[in-house]
Design an enzyme around this catalytic site. Sequence first.
Site, PDB file in Angstrom:
ATOM      1  N   GLY A  29      29.165 -36.259 -11.375  1.00  0.00           N
ATOM      2  CA  GLY A  29      30.056 -36.332 -11.369  1.00  0.00           C
ATOM      3  C   GLY A  29      31.006 -34.658 -12.416  1.00  0.00           C
ATOM      4  O   GLY A  29      29.929 -34.231 -12.524  1.00  0.00           O
ATOM      5  N   ASN A  30      31.913 -34.351 -12.604  1.00  0.00           N
ATOM      6  CA  ASN A  30      32.492 -33.242 -13.528  1.00  0.00           C
ATOM      7  C   ASN A  30      33.209 -33.939 -14.268  1.00  0.00           C
ATOM      8  O   ASN A  30      33.883 -34.561 -14.056  1.00  0.00           O
ATOM      9  CB  ASN A  30      33.035 -32.052 -12.688  1.00  0.00           C
ATOM     10  CG  ASN A  30      33.774 -32.564 -12.003  1.00  0.00           C
ATOM     11  OD1 ASN A  30      34.850 -32.250 -12.058  1.00  0.00           O
ATOM     12  ND2 ASN A  30      33.761 -31.940 -10.808  1.00  0.00           N
ATOM     13  N   ARG A  31      33.644 -32.687 -15.267  1.00  0.00           N
ATOM     14  CA  ARG A  31      35.196 -33.336 -16.033  1.00  0.00           C
ATOM     15  C   ARG A  31      36.393 -32.787 -16.513  1.00  0.00           C
ATOM     16  O   ARG A  31      36.751 -33.390 -16.962  1.00  0.00           O
ATOM     17  CB  ARG A  31      34.153 -32.593 -17.720  1.00  0.00           C
ATOM     18  CG  ARG A  31      32.860 -33.011 -18.028  1.00  0.00           C
ATOM     19  CD  ARG A  31      32.704 -33.121 -19.853  1.00  0.00           C
ATOM     20  NE  ARG A  31      33.533 -32.911 -20.509  1.00  0.00           N
ATOM     21  CZ  ARG A  31      33.872 -31.633 -21.046  1.00  0.00           C
ATOM     22  NH1 ARG A  31      33.194 -30.515 -21.657  1.00  0.00           N
ATOM     23  NH2 ARG A  31      34.771 -32.293 -22.287  1.00  0.00           N
ATOM     24  N   SER A  32      36.441 -32.478 -14.955  1.00  0.00           N
ATOM     25  CA  SER A  32      38.044 -32.445 -14.743  1.00  0.00           C
ATOM     26  C   SER A  32      38.826 -33.802 -14.995  1.00  0.00           C
ATOM     27  O   SER A  32      38.337 -35.179 -14.322  1.00  0.00           O
ATOM     28  CB  SER A  32      38.240 -32.213 -13.068  1.00  0.00           C
ATOM     29  OG  SER A  32      39.521 -31.972 -13.214  1.00  0.00           O
TER      30      SER A  32
END
Length: 220
Positions: A29-32
Amino acid sequence: VEQGDLHGRRIVVTAGGTREPLDPVRYLGNRSSGRQGVAIARAAARRGATVTLIAANLETAAPSEVELVPVSTAAELREAAVALAAEADVVIMAAAVADYRPAAISEGKIKKDEQGDELSLRLVRNPDILKELAEKRAEGRLVVGFAAETEPDRDALLALARKKLDAKGCDFLVVNVVGWDRGFASHDNEIIVLDRGGDIVAEASGSKMSVADRILDAIG
Ligand code: C5P
């Protein structure tokens, strides 16, 4: 009754970050957080637009005045976006879509006993949804992309953004500087909006809600 300046406009906003599963319990995933996209959806609804929010793993509450379409992976986001874009005047792709996904999803948990001290993951490219939406868009419809960049130098940042604008073929590109402590996880944002020709049409910094209004002003 006063009507907002976006009354009658159908706007689709994507927000959040996709999660690409590795096995039944893990993902890439990513930190958005989804806050900027959610702020755009909320601002557009307040200004009278009919808003659909395609929400990928939001870490913030979605506004009640928009239609919510929850998704998780890039493939799910693509399916929803392509279907909904056909009926939309404006599509705003604020979501952080994973560029790659695991080539295979393990049926069971990946086990360290079986993997040993090192584990390599093979990833494959995800389709570029923004580019596809820009290619498919009908006359008079707008497709707006985002570019989250870690480049600190303004000229280099703009050069990167203009290259991205060409590659994606969208009508506007919202450039935002992201880093360990800015952009994604924070409540404030700092953005530059470029039009199709690469000219700067807006610059804003401040709360994600105020930035959202400036973006909506800029794309007309
Ligand atoms: O290429 P990059 O990921 O920097 O582009 C960012 C923009 O493209 C964002 O608007 C994002 O929503 C969109 N995107 C996409 N499909 C991908 C990757 C990014 O639509 N696979």
